[in-house]
Design a protein around this motif. Structure first.
Motif, PDB file in Angstrom:
ATOM      1  N   ALA A  44       0.715  -0.539   0.412  1.00 55.78           N
ATOM      2  CA  ALA A  44      -0.121   0.437  -0.283  1.00 55.78           C
ATOM      3  C   ALA A  44       0.806   1.091  -0.156  1.00 55.78           C
ATOM      4  O   ALA A  44       0.389   2.388  -0.750  1.00 55.78           O
ATOM      5  N   SER A  45       1.536   1.181   0.808  1.00 61.23           N
ATOM      6  CA  SER A  45       3.223   2.248   1.043  1.00 61.23           C
ATOM      7  C   SER A  45       4.188   2.482  -0.936  1.00 61.23           C
ATOM      8  O   SER A  45       4.209   1.158  -0.934  1.00 61.23           O
ATOM      9  N   LYS A  46       3.496   2.981  -1.634  1.00 59.58           N
ATOM     10  CA  LYS A  46       4.350   3.406  -2.613  1.00 59.58           C
ATOM     11  C   LYS A  46       4.831   4.855  -3.112  1.00 59.58           C
ATOM     12  O   LYS A  46       4.226   5.931  -2.119  1.00 59.58           O
ATOM     13  N   GLN A  47       6.389   5.182  -3.401  1.00 61.79           N
ATOM     14  CA  GLN A  47       6.726   6.123  -3.809  1.00 61.79           C
ATOM     15  C   GLN A  47       5.809   6.510  -4.843  1.00 61.79           C
ATOM     16  O   GLN A  47       5.049   6.139  -6.297  1.00 61.79           O
ATOM     17  N   ILE A  48       5.233   8.298  -4.876  1.00 58.52           N
ATOM     18  CA  ILE A  48       5.032   8.639  -5.341  1.00 58.52           C
ATOM     19  C   ILE A  48       5.010   9.605  -5.795  1.00 58.52           C
ATOM     20  O   ILE A  48       6.215  10.671  -4.911  1.00 58.52           O
ATOM     21  N   ALA A  52      -1.220  -3.585  -8.591  1.00 62.75           N
ATOM     22  CA  ALA A  52      -0.963  -4.611  -8.243  1.00 62.75           C
ATOM     23  C   ALA A  52       0.761  -4.551  -8.334  1.00 62.75           C
ATOM     24  O   ALA A  52       1.213  -5.555  -7.869  1.00 62.75           O
ATOM     25  N   TRP A  53       1.494  -4.205  -9.091  1.00 63.69           N
ATOM     26  CA  TRP A  53       2.462  -4.595  -9.266  1.00 63.69           C
ATOM     27  C   TRP A  53       3.472  -2.938  -8.600  1.00 63.69           C
ATOM     28  O   TRP A  53       3.007  -1.637  -8.211  1.00 63.69           O
ATOM     29  N   PHE A  54       4.707  -3.345  -8.373  1.00 63.31           N
ATOM     30  CA  PHE A  54       5.376  -2.868  -7.190  1.00 63.31           C
ATOM     31  C   PHE A  54       6.611  -3.123  -8.058  1.00 63.31           C
ATOM     32  O   PHE A  54       7.468  -4.267  -8.057  1.00 63.31           O
ATOM     33  N   ALA A  55       7.545  -1.990  -7.339  1.00 67.14           N
ATOM     34  CA  ALA A  55       9.061  -2.099  -7.952  1.00 67.14           C
ATOM     35  C   ALA A  55      10.249  -2.673  -6.791  1.00 67.14           C
ATOM     36  O   ALA A  55      10.346  -2.624  -5.911  1.00 67.14           O
ATOM     37  N   TYR A  56      11.156  -3.863  -7.368  1.00 68.04           N
ATOM     38  CA  TYR A  56      11.518  -4.515  -6.197  1.00 68.04           C
ATOM     39  C   TYR A  56      12.578  -3.828  -5.749  1.00 68.04           C
ATOM     40  O   TYR A  56      13.648  -3.325  -7.045  1.00 68.04           O
ATOM     41  N   ASN A  57      12.481  -3.404  -4.444  1.00 68.77           N
ATOM     42  CA  ASN A  57      14.080  -2.638  -4.417  1.00 68.77           C
ATOM     43  C   ASN A  57      13.699  -0.733  -5.008  1.00 68.77           C
ATOM     44  O   ASN A  57      14.170  -0.052  -5.720  1.00 68.77           O
ATOM     45  N   TRP A  58      12.475  -0.146  -4.007  1.00 69.29           N
ATOM     46  CA  TRP A  58      11.530   0.822  -4.709  1.00 69.29           C
ATOM     47  C   TRP A  58      13.273   2.359  -4.328  1.00 69.29           C
ATOM     48  O   TRP A  58      12.596   2.870  -5.306  1.00 69.29           O
ATOM     49  N   ASN A  59      13.581   2.048  -3.432  1.00 70.97           N
ATOM     50  CA  ASN A  59      14.754   2.869  -3.487  1.00 70.97           C
ATOM     51  C   ASN A  59      15.607   3.988  -4.723  1.00 70.97           C
ATOM     52  O   ASN A  59      15.559   5.018  -4.514  1.00 70.97           O
ATOM     53  N   THR A  60      15.330   2.843  -5.819  1.00 71.15           N
ATOM     54  CA  THR A  60      16.351   2.897  -7.028  1.00 71.15           C
ATOM     55  C   THR A  60      15.712   2.759  -7.836  1.00 71.15           C
ATOM     56  O   THR A  60      14.724   3.271  -9.159  1.00 71.15           O
ATOM     57  N   THR A  61      14.771   1.946  -8.160  1.00 75.61           N
ATOM     58  CA  THR A  61      13.631   1.204  -9.537  1.00 75.61           C
ATOM     59  C   THR A  61      12.765   1.582  -9.327  1.00 75.61           C
ATOM     60  O   THR A  61      11.770   1.825  -8.090  1.00 75.61           O
ATOM     61  N   SER A  83      -2.595  -4.671 -25.592  1.00 71.86           N
ATOM     62  CA  SER A  83      -2.986  -4.320 -24.083  1.00 71.86           C
ATOM     63  C   SER A  83      -1.267  -2.857 -23.822  1.00 71.86           C
ATOM     64  O   SER A  83      -0.227  -3.211 -24.451  1.00 71.86           O
ATOM     65  N   PRO A  84      -1.698  -2.518 -22.782  1.00 74.03           N
ATOM     66  CA  PRO A  84      -0.286  -1.510 -22.698  1.00 74.03           C
ATOM     67  C   PRO A  84       0.576  -2.318 -21.525  1.00 74.03           C
ATOM     68  O   PRO A  84       0.728  -3.440 -21.870  1.00 74.03           O
ATOM     69  N   SER A  85       2.217  -1.490 -21.555  1.00 82.23           N
ATOM     70  CA  SER A  85       2.802  -2.487 -20.631  1.00 82.23           C
ATOM     71  C   SER A  85       2.991  -1.384 -19.676  1.00 82.23           C
ATOM     72  O   SER A  85       2.303  -0.701 -19.291  1.00 82.23           O
ATOM     73  N   LEU A  86       4.449  -2.102 -18.662  1.00 80.94           N
ATOM     74  CA  LEU A  86       4.885  -1.523 -17.770  1.00 80.94           C
ATOM     75  C   LEU A  86       6.211  -1.152 -17.623  1.00 80.94           C
ATOM     76  O   LEU A  86       7.151  -1.887 -17.534  1.00 80.94           O
ATOM     77  N   LEU A  87       6.742  -0.078 -17.367  1.00 79.07           N
ATOM     78  CA  LEU A  87       7.665   0.671 -17.553  1.00 79.07           C
ATOM     79  C   LEU A  87       8.820   0.655 -16.019  1.00 79.07           C
ATOM     80  O   LEU A  87       7.752   0.894 -15.414  1.00 79.07           O
ATOM     81  N   VAL A  88      10.323  -0.291 -16.629  1.00 80.74           N
ATOM     82  CA  VAL A  88      10.521  -0.488 -14.917  1.00 80.74           C
ATOM     83  C   VAL A  88      12.037   0.146 -15.242  1.00 80.74           C
ATOM     84  O   VAL A  88      12.509  -0.096 -16.146  1.00 80.74           O
ATOM     85  N   THR A  89      12.493   1.289 -14.503  1.00 81.10           N
ATOM     86  CA  THR A  89      13.688   2.419 -14.817  1.00 81.10           C
ATOM     87  C   THR A  89      14.095   2.149 -13.338  1.00 81.10           C
ATOM     88  O   THR A  89      13.723   1.951 -12.443  1.00 81.10           O
ATOM     89  N   GLY A  90      15.984   2.455 -13.507  1.00 82.32           N
ATOM     90  CA  GLY A  90      16.252   3.181 -11.989  1.00 82.32           C
ATOM     91  C   GLY A  90      17.172   1.492 -11.827  1.00 82.32           C
ATOM     92  O   GLY A  90      17.033   1.209 -10.535  1.00 82.32           O
TER      93      GLY A  90
END
Length: 244
Positions: free
Chosen positions: A103-107, A175-184, A197-204
């Motif tokens: 529930a806590s995620k980077q805004i 429902a998706w989260f960044a694995y190690n959100w400190n940078t990703t 279908s749209p996609s999901l972008l993973v950066t950092g």
């Protein structure tokens, strides 16, 4: 969500009806809205716990799994952590918090304060204490002095039909989260599609193990000893050839 919303006035089109301030200056506003024309603004937050609340006593039932969702937008900060959760108090004053999974995620906003709406979504396994006092639905940002908007608050029994939630990314990064959100960071990429279908972008990603993830235990549909076929489509953004 698609179930019957248990939250009173979750879209704030009826002003502040059903909501109480939690130490803040709380107001209905048309400055920003995720859907409709209204949202709830929390201002003058001198402490991190300050936000809004709705009394859900007698509404949430013991032993039920609930889906929770809300959209949050920061007003005077570029990037913080927001939470949307259930707080249970018993008659002795003991407090237990039910935080939805991830529930806590980077805004994320941009320095010009032209911020974007971010969905806070997750699932809780709700348990009532024997001597329950009150049950509160709460929202906050984890630092003081940051004003924020809240819209489309939603709570309903969770009835999944698939092990993977939002596997085609049609609901953004729900429902998706960044694995190690400190940078990703993980975000919806609606302009990059495969088929319809749209996609999901993973950066950092500064390490090879960092990427996107989802807690498959949320659905309770995984069966021990069962074999599963796993498939996903991947496209690299910044390199022409690599392993995924």
């Amino acid at each position: 969500g698609t179930g019957n919303n248990l939250v009173t006035n979750g879209g704030f089109e009826d002003g502040t009806t059903g909501w109480d301030n939690w130490g803040v200056e709380m107001s209905d506003t048309t400055e920003q809205a995720y859907e409709g024309t209204h949202s709830l603004l929390m201002a003058r937050r001198s402490h991190a716990y300050m936000g809004c609340a709705q009394n859900m006593s007698g509404i949430l039932e013991d032993g039920v799994k609930y889906e929770m969702s809300a959209w949050v937008r920061l007003k005077n900060s570029t990037e913080e952590i927001a939470g949307f959760y259930v707080r249970v108090e018993d008659t002795a004053g003991v407090v237990e918090t039910f935080d939805p999974v991830h529930a806590s995620k980077q805004i994320t906003g941009i320095p010009t304060y032209n911020h974007t709406w971010t969905q806070i979504w997750g699932v809780i396994d709700f348990v009532l204490p024997e001597n329950v006092g009150r049950v509160l639905l709460r929202s906050k940002v984890n630092v003081p002095n940051v004003d924020f908007y809240l819209d489309d608050a939603y709570v309903a029994p969770f009835e999944p039909t698939s092990i993977i939630i939002n596997g085609n990314m049609a609901e953004g990064d729900k429902a998706w989260f960044a694995y190690n959100w400190n940078t990703t960071k993980v975000e919806s990429a609606p302009d990059v599609v495969r088929g319809s279908s749209p996609s999901l972008l993973v950066t950092g990603r500064n390490s090879d193990y960092r990427g996107a993830g989802q807690n498959l235990l949320m659905t309770d549909l995984l069966v021990e000893g069962q074999e599963y076929e796993v498939s996903a489509w991947v496209m690299l953004k910044d390199t022409s050839n690599d392993n995924a």
